[in-house]
Structure formats: C-alpha cells, structure tokens
Design a protein around this motif. Structure first.
Motif, PDB file in Angstrom:
ATOM      1  N   UNK A 185      56.233  -7.420  12.693  1.00  0.00           N
ATOM      2  CA  UNK A 185      57.492  -6.855  13.181  1.00  0.00           C
ATOM      3  C   UNK A 185      57.276  -5.479  13.806  1.00  0.00           C
ATOM      4  N   UNK A 186      56.447  -4.658  13.179  1.00  0.00           N
ATOM      5  CA  UNK A 186      56.239  -3.306  13.711  1.00  0.00           C
ATOM      6  C   UNK A 186      55.487  -3.329  15.038  1.00  0.00           C
ATOM      7  N   UNK A 187      54.374  -4.022  15.083  1.00  0.00           N
ATOM      8  CA  UNK A 187      53.578  -4.070  16.311  1.00  0.00           C
ATOM      9  C   UNK A 187      54.310  -4.857  17.396  1.00  0.00           C
ATOM     10  N   UNK A 188      54.867  -5.999  17.026  1.00  0.00           N
ATOM     11  CA  UNK A 188      55.615  -6.801  17.991  1.00  0.00           C
ATOM     12  C   UNK A 188      56.833  -6.068  18.514  1.00  0.00           C
ATOM     13  N   UNK A 189      57.510  -5.324  17.646  1.00  0.00           N
ATOM     14  CA  UNK A 189      58.672  -4.554  18.068  1.00  0.00           C
ATOM     15  C   UNK A 189      58.320  -3.502  19.102  1.00  0.00           C
ATOM     16  N   UNK A 190      57.220  -2.793  18.881  1.00  0.00           N
ATOM     17  CA  UNK A 190      56.782  -1.779  19.851  1.00  0.00           C
ATOM     18  C   UNK A 190      56.391  -2.435  21.166  1.00  0.00           C
ATOM     19  N   UNK A 191      55.700  -3.557  21.093  1.00  0.00           N
ATOM     20  CA  UNK A 191      55.295  -4.241  22.324  1.00  0.00           C
ATOM     21  C   UNK A 191      56.505  -4.769  23.093  1.00  0.00           C
ATOM     22  N   UNK A 192      57.522  -5.223  22.388  1.00  0.00           N
ATOM     23  CA  UNK A 192      58.735  -5.699  23.045  1.00  0.00           C
ATOM     24  C   UNK A 192      59.506  -4.519  23.639  1.00  0.00           C
ATOM     25  N   UNK A 193      59.532  -3.397  22.941  1.00  0.00           N
ATOM     26  CA  UNK A 193      60.220  -2.209  23.453  1.00  0.00           C
ATOM     27  C   UNK A 193      59.644  -1.786  24.794  1.00  0.00           C
ATOM     28  N   UNK A 194      58.311  -1.695  24.887  1.00  0.00           N
ATOM     29  CA  UNK A 194      57.714  -1.234  26.146  1.00  0.00           C
ATOM     30  C   UNK A 194      57.526  -2.377  27.137  1.00  0.00           C
ATOM     31  N   UNK A 195      57.736  -3.598  26.693  1.00  0.00           N
ATOM     32  CA  UNK A 195      57.625  -4.746  27.594  1.00  0.00           C
ATOM     33  C   UNK A 195      56.190  -5.116  27.903  1.00  0.00           C
ATOM     34  N   UNK A 196      55.319  -4.953  26.945  1.00  0.00           N
ATOM     35  CA  UNK A 196      53.908  -5.274  27.122  1.00  0.00           C
ATOM     36  C   UNK A 196      53.590  -6.560  26.360  1.00  0.00           C
ATOM     37  N   UNK A 197      53.140  -7.589  27.072  1.00  0.00           N
ATOM     38  CA  UNK A 197      52.845  -8.900  26.492  1.00  0.00           C
ATOM     39  C   UNK A 197      54.041  -9.406  25.674  1.00  0.00           C
ATOM     40  N   UNK A 198      55.198  -9.364  26.285  1.00  0.00           N
ATOM     41  CA  UNK A 198      56.439  -9.694  25.583  1.00  0.00           C
ATOM     42  C   UNK A 198      56.444 -11.126  25.074  1.00  0.00           C
ATOM     43  N   UNK A 199      56.031 -12.064  25.905  1.00  0.00           N
ATOM     44  CA  UNK A 199      56.058 -13.470  25.462  1.00  0.00           C
ATOM     45  C   UNK A 199      55.090 -13.708  24.313  1.00  0.00           C
TER      46      UNK A 199
END
Length: 140
Positions: free
Chosen positions: A68-82
């Motif tokens: 959740x923490x790492x995925x949340x940050x990646x989704x926030x910045x839009x990096x490797x979202x899928x």
C-alpha cells in the motif's frame, strides 16, 4: 501490447485534471492505509484473525502495508500505475471479500468497494497525461 497502446492513446486524449486528482487522492488513500497498518498492527491482526488465523500472518501484514505504501506513492506520481494497481488488486479484492465472508462492517465494505472500483478503472485508464509515465514516454 497493441491494446495497451490504444488504451494509452485513448486515455491521453480524454484525460483531465479531475481524473488526475482522483488518481492522486486514491494513491494518497492507499499510502495512508499502509501507514495505518504499520502503526496499528493490532487492527490488521484482528481482521486476519477473524478469518481463522494464518500461519504467515506477520508476512501478510508487512506485505499489505508495504504494498500500500509503495504502490500509493507510485500511483500518486503516476509511475508504473498499472503495475502498481496489479499489486494492489489482490489485496483490495480480499479486503472486499473478507467483509462478506466473515464479519460485515459497512465502513470497511464501502472503502474496499470504492478502492476496488478505482483499481479496475485505473487498470484500464492508466496514469493519464499528467504523470511520470506520460513524461517518460514523451522523452523517448
């Protein structure tokens, strides 16, 4: 691969600031949930113990919080979202199903249901035009 390219082209043509803000808010929600699972380990322990107890419960707690923490940050910045959504999907599906299989909690069901819908939406939509993915794609 061609389907993903077509989805990206469609998403970039139809992107808007509110969808990017929704993606950022969803990522922040996941990040905050991850932090709460680390700080309130008893809460996740109680949820997992209602399901009969797992032998690897500590491993699950750390995987869920870290994802959740790492995925949340990646989704926030839009990096490797899928890819981040794919990592979140099993967790969110299980969170949604746990409410129906064991102890029903309306608040948790709504949170998990909305998170599941957002995961499915962003799995197809992608990160949008205002993201690190779009920026790195344009640098090619």
């Amino acid at each position: 691969m061609a389907t993903i390219r077509e989805l990206n082209k469609w998403a970039n043509a139809h992107t808007s600031i509110p969808l990017d803000l929704l993606r950022i808010a969803f990522g922040a929600f996941l990040f905050i949930k991850g932090i709460s699972f680390f700080t309130e380990g008893k809460y996740l322990h109680e949820i997992l113990s209602t399901s009969g107890g797992f032998g690897s419960e500590m491993l699950l707690i750390h995987y869920i919080a870290f994802a959740h923490m790492v995925g949340g940050v990646m989704i926030i910045i839009g990096f490797l979202t899928r890819w981040s959504i794919w990592a979140q999907l099993p967790i969110v599906i299980c969170a949604f199903l746990i409410n129906f299989i064991f102890e029903f909690n309306l608040s948790n069901t709504l949170q998990a249901g909305i998170a599941l819908l957002l995961c499915i939406f962003f799995l197809f939509f992608g990160s949008g035009k205002h993201s690190a993915d779009y920026y790195l794609q344009m640098e090619k």
